[in-house]
Scaffold this active site. Structure first.
Site, PDB file in Angstrom:
ATOM      1  CG  ASP A 213      -2.257   0.780   0.808  1.00 14.58           C
ATOM      2  OD1 ASP A 213      -2.773   0.572  -0.309  1.00 14.58           O
ATOM      3  OD2 ASP A 213      -2.719   1.601   1.607  1.00 14.58           O
TER       4      ASP A 213
ATOM      5  CD  GLU B 138      -3.183   7.559   3.205  1.00 16.11           C
ATOM      6  OE1 GLU B 138      -4.157   8.315   3.438  1.00 16.11           O
ATOM      7  OE2 GLU B 138      -3.148   6.775   2.258  1.00 16.11           O
TER       8      GLU B 138
ATOM      9  CD  GLU C 208      -8.853   8.747  -0.826  1.00  7.67           C
ATOM     10  OE1 GLU C 208      -8.443   7.645  -0.415  1.00  7.67           O
ATOM     11  OE2 GLU C 208      -8.238   9.821  -0.623  1.00  7.67           O
TER      12      GLU C 208
ATOM     13  CD  GLU D 252      -9.112  -0.181  -3.672  1.00  8.20           C
ATOM     14  OE1 GLU D 252      -8.716  -0.833  -2.683  1.00  8.20           O
ATOM     15  OE2 GLU D 252      -8.614   0.924  -3.994  1.00  8.20           O
TER      16      GLU D 252
HETATM   17  C1  LIG Z   1      -5.183   0.153  -2.659  1.00  6.54           C
HETATM   18  C2  LIG Z   1      -5.650   1.391  -1.968  1.00  6.54           C
HETATM   19  N1  LIG Z   1      -6.860   1.865  -2.250  1.00  6.54           N
HETATM   20  C3  LIG Z   1      -7.310   2.987  -1.647  1.00  6.54           C
HETATM   21  C4  LIG Z   1      -6.538   3.650  -0.730  1.00  6.54           C
HETATM   22  C5  LIG Z   1      -7.087   4.879  -0.059  1.00  6.54           C
HETATM   23  O1  LIG Z   1      -6.242   5.937  -0.019  1.00  6.54           O
HETATM   24  C6  LIG Z   1      -5.255   3.123  -0.471  1.00  6.54           C
HETATM   25  N2  LIG Z   1      -4.421   3.711   0.427  1.00  6.54           N
HETATM   26  N3  LIG Z   1      -4.840   1.996  -1.094  1.00  6.54           N
END
Ligand SMILES: Cc1ncc(CO)c(N)n1
Length: 227
Positions: free
Chosen positions: A53, A94, A146, A216
């Site tokens: 991520d 983040e 999001e 996703e």
């Molecule tokens: C894969 C993914 N989708 C959405 C977000 C949301 O910011 C993230 N951090 N990572």
């Protein structure tokens, strides 16, 4: 619009979420998320997700920058830009958070190898950078990206969830109330754009939404560790 088949309150997004509820639920109630909520999550899966991520979020920044640029050029509502700019500021936090959190978990971020699903998702984001891609399409994708995280992680914090204490901070990051409000603002912006969109742009935005949901699911699937 009364009597129309489109929802008058929730707008196009609500209509699409109902139409594609199976896909949306697949992305927001993935087994990885359910395992966090049940407290049965395998920590190596969690760490794998975290490393991947971090790479995704770095690729997400230029995408959000492109949405900002499109808003500046194409939106007739000044507040759009401020919401998107707020999203960019949150991404700055983040990235710092990922670095701190990863060091707590002993996940080395500098040598994470992006897996196939991550590469595919980042490539999809890159395809949306083009100035040929309409603001309406890009903001719909942005909202969806999001919203999936918000819905997924908020689910891990609901009453009765057994999320391990050490994972709660991660869930809070996307599951907190203010991130929910931010997603709601993105949804409102997307709906306003979709309301004015041509059928051609509407169908492109719907396709983009479905692509996000598929990516996703594939992204969560990476946590299992199969290549
Ligand atoms: C894969 C993914 N989708 C959405 C977000 C949301 O910011 C993230 N951090 N990572």
């Amino acid at each position: 619009m009364e009597g129309s088949s489109k929802d008058t309150d929730g707008g196009m997004i609500q209509t699409w979420l109902k139409k594609h509820l199976v896909n949306y639920t697949g992305a927001t109630r993935h087994p990885f998320i359910l395992s966090i909520r049940e407290g049965t999550v395998d920590l190596s899966s969690f760490k794998r997700w975290m490393g991947q991520d971090y790479i995704f979020v770095r690729a997400f920044v230029p995408f959000v920058a492109s949405v900002l640029l499109k808003a500046w050029k194409e939106s007739d509502d000044h507040s759009d830009m401020e919401v998107i700019l707020g999203g960019m500021a949150a991404l700055n936090d983040e990235i710092t958070w990922f670095k701190n959190e990863a060091s707590k978990w002993g996940v080395p971020l500098s040598n994470v190898v992006p897996q196939r699903a991550n590469q595919d998702y980042c490539r999809f984001l890159e395809s949306l950078l083009s100035s040929e891609v309409e603001y309406t399409v890009a903001i719909t994708a942005f909202w969806a990206i999001e919203a999936v995280y918000q819905e997924s992680f908020a689910f891990c914090l609901e009453d009765g969830s057994k999320t391990p204490e050490e994972l709660k901070e991660t869930c809070q990051r996307w599951g907190n109330v203010s991130f929910g409000q931010y997603c709601h603002l993105l949804q409102k912006i997307a709906n306003q754009c979709l309301e004015k969109a041509s059928d051609d742009v509407l169908s492109k935005a719907e396709v983009a939404l479905l692509h996000v949901l598929e990516h996703e699911v594939e992204f969560w699937n990476m946590s299992h560790g199969e290549i």
